[in-house]
Design an enzyme around this catalytic site. Structure first.
Site, PDB file in Angstrom:
ATOM      1  N   TYR A   3      29.014  -4.931 -38.293  1.00  0.00           N
ATOM      2  CA  TYR A   3      28.643  -6.092 -37.488  1.00  0.00           C
ATOM      3  C   TYR A   3      27.541  -6.893 -38.181  1.00  0.00           C
ATOM      4  CZ  TYR A   3      26.583  -9.004 -33.927  1.00  0.00           C
ATOM      5  OH  TYR A   3      26.072 -10.079 -33.249  1.00  0.00           O
ATOM      6  N   LYS A   7      27.810 -10.741 -39.575  1.00  0.00           N
ATOM      7  CA  LYS A   7      26.866 -11.747 -39.048  1.00  0.00           C
ATOM      8  C   LYS A   7      26.149 -12.421 -40.220  1.00  0.00           C
ATOM      9  CE  LYS A   7      23.905 -13.488 -35.902  1.00  0.00           C
ATOM     10  NZ  LYS A   7      24.175 -14.806 -35.407  1.00  0.00           N
ATOM     11  N   PHE A  31      20.037  -9.802 -29.873  1.00  0.00           N
ATOM     12  CA  PHE A  31      20.328  -8.389 -30.007  1.00  0.00           C
ATOM     13  C   PHE A  31      21.343  -7.905 -28.974  1.00  0.00           C
ATOM     14  CE2 PHE A  31      16.658  -9.367 -32.327  1.00  0.00           C
ATOM     15  CZ  PHE A  31      16.497  -8.416 -33.323  1.00  0.00           C
ATOM     16  N   ASN A  32      20.924  -7.554 -27.794  1.00  0.00           N
ATOM     17  CA  ASN A  32      21.804  -6.940 -26.808  1.00  0.00           C
ATOM     18  C   ASN A  32      21.861  -7.758 -25.526  1.00  0.00           C
ATOM     19  OD1 ASN A  32      22.401  -4.173 -28.117  1.00  0.00           O
ATOM     20  ND2 ASN A  32      20.196  -4.415 -28.339  1.00  0.00           N
ATOM     21  N   ASN A  51      31.223   0.132 -26.242  1.00  0.00           N
ATOM     22  CA  ASN A  51      30.413   0.462 -27.411  1.00  0.00           C
ATOM     23  C   ASN A  51      28.935   0.165 -27.184  1.00  0.00           C
ATOM     24  OD1 ASN A  51      32.476   1.381 -29.164  1.00  0.00           O
ATOM     25  ND2 ASN A  51      33.100  -0.728 -29.524  1.00  0.00           N
ATOM     26  N   ASN A  52      28.619  -0.495 -26.083  1.00  0.00           N
ATOM     27  CA  ASN A  52      27.240  -0.881 -25.805  1.00  0.00           C
ATOM     28  C   ASN A  52      26.702  -0.081 -24.621  1.00  0.00           C
ATOM     29  OD1 ASN A  52      27.251  -2.858 -27.845  1.00  0.00           O
ATOM     30  ND2 ASN A  52      28.290  -4.271 -26.486  1.00  0.00           N
ATOM     31  N   LEU A  53      25.394   0.106 -24.619  1.00  0.00           N
ATOM     32  CA  LEU A  53      24.751   0.961 -23.628  1.00  0.00           C
ATOM     33  C   LEU A  53      24.975   0.504 -22.192  1.00  0.00           C
ATOM     34  CD1 LEU A  53      22.855   3.278 -22.813  1.00  0.00           C
ATOM     35  CD2 LEU A  53      20.931   1.710 -23.242  1.00  0.00           C
TER      36      LEU A  53
END
Length: 192
Positions: A3, A7, A31-32, A51-53
């Site tokens: 990723y 980017k 970021f998130n 895939n993300n928290l």
């Protein structure tokens, strides 16, 4: 990471375009992104295993997933878990508007403007889990696992330039953003 590499390559292509065609561009780095629209009718819905928290936390709280895996509790942080910057999607959308307004007004003295967008502070994995539980009065079962290869300890944005040049800063608390995530999940449940 793949990723990060894509980017970076995308930014290089845009910079080359700006120079070759003398066109101004703005690069936004964040970021998130987390959260859902306040109406609870628009949010993140990953296909398959997230895939993300935050989507994983949401699905675990909703019973879609059995438990959350916390990858490592031996980092040199207060609770031993990795720290990341989580930014509310609506705050992020407002930053995009501010960046476009500056770009359209042509007040930029440079061809390429780059802004970090974030809260300026990080939250650990367990802080996110506990904030989600507190904001929504739900439990999130989790287990501590071995660290994943390549994970770094801390990553968060310094958004001072965005505040200075765009007049933008993140305004929404972690708990409020996580509250919107749960509202989105409850909306999804009414639709199925």
């Amino acid at each position: 990471s793949s990723y990060g590499k894509t980017k970076q390559m995308g930014e290089e292509i845009l910079k080359d375009f700006a120079i070759a065609h003398q066109k101004k561009i703005t690069l936004l780095r964040y970021f998130n992104p987390i959260g859902a629209h306040p109406s609870a009718k628009l949010g993140e819905l990953p296909i398959g295993i997230p895939n993300n928290l935050v989507p994983y936390v949401m699905q675990t709280a909703a019973g879609v997933r059995e438990k959350l895996s916390v990858w490592g509790n031996d980092y040199p942080t207060e609770d031993g878990t990795a720290i990341r910057d989580y930014i509310y999607v609506v705050d992020l959308a407002k930053a995009h508007v501010k960046a476009l307004q500056k770009l359209i007004s042509e007040n930029s003295e440079t061809l390429v403007d780059i802004y970090n967008l974030g809260t300026g502070k990080g939250s650990s994995v367990l802080e996110v889990v506990h904030a989600f539980e507190k904001a929504n009065d739900v439990a999130v079962p989790y287990q501590i696992c071995e660290r994943r290869a390549g994970d770094i300890t801390i990553a968060y944005a310094n958004a001072d330039k965005a505040e200075k040049e765009l007049g933008w800063k993140s305004e929404t608390s972690l708990e409020e953003a996580l509250r919107t995530v749960w509202q989105w999940q409850k909306y999804l449940e009414t639709r199925s």
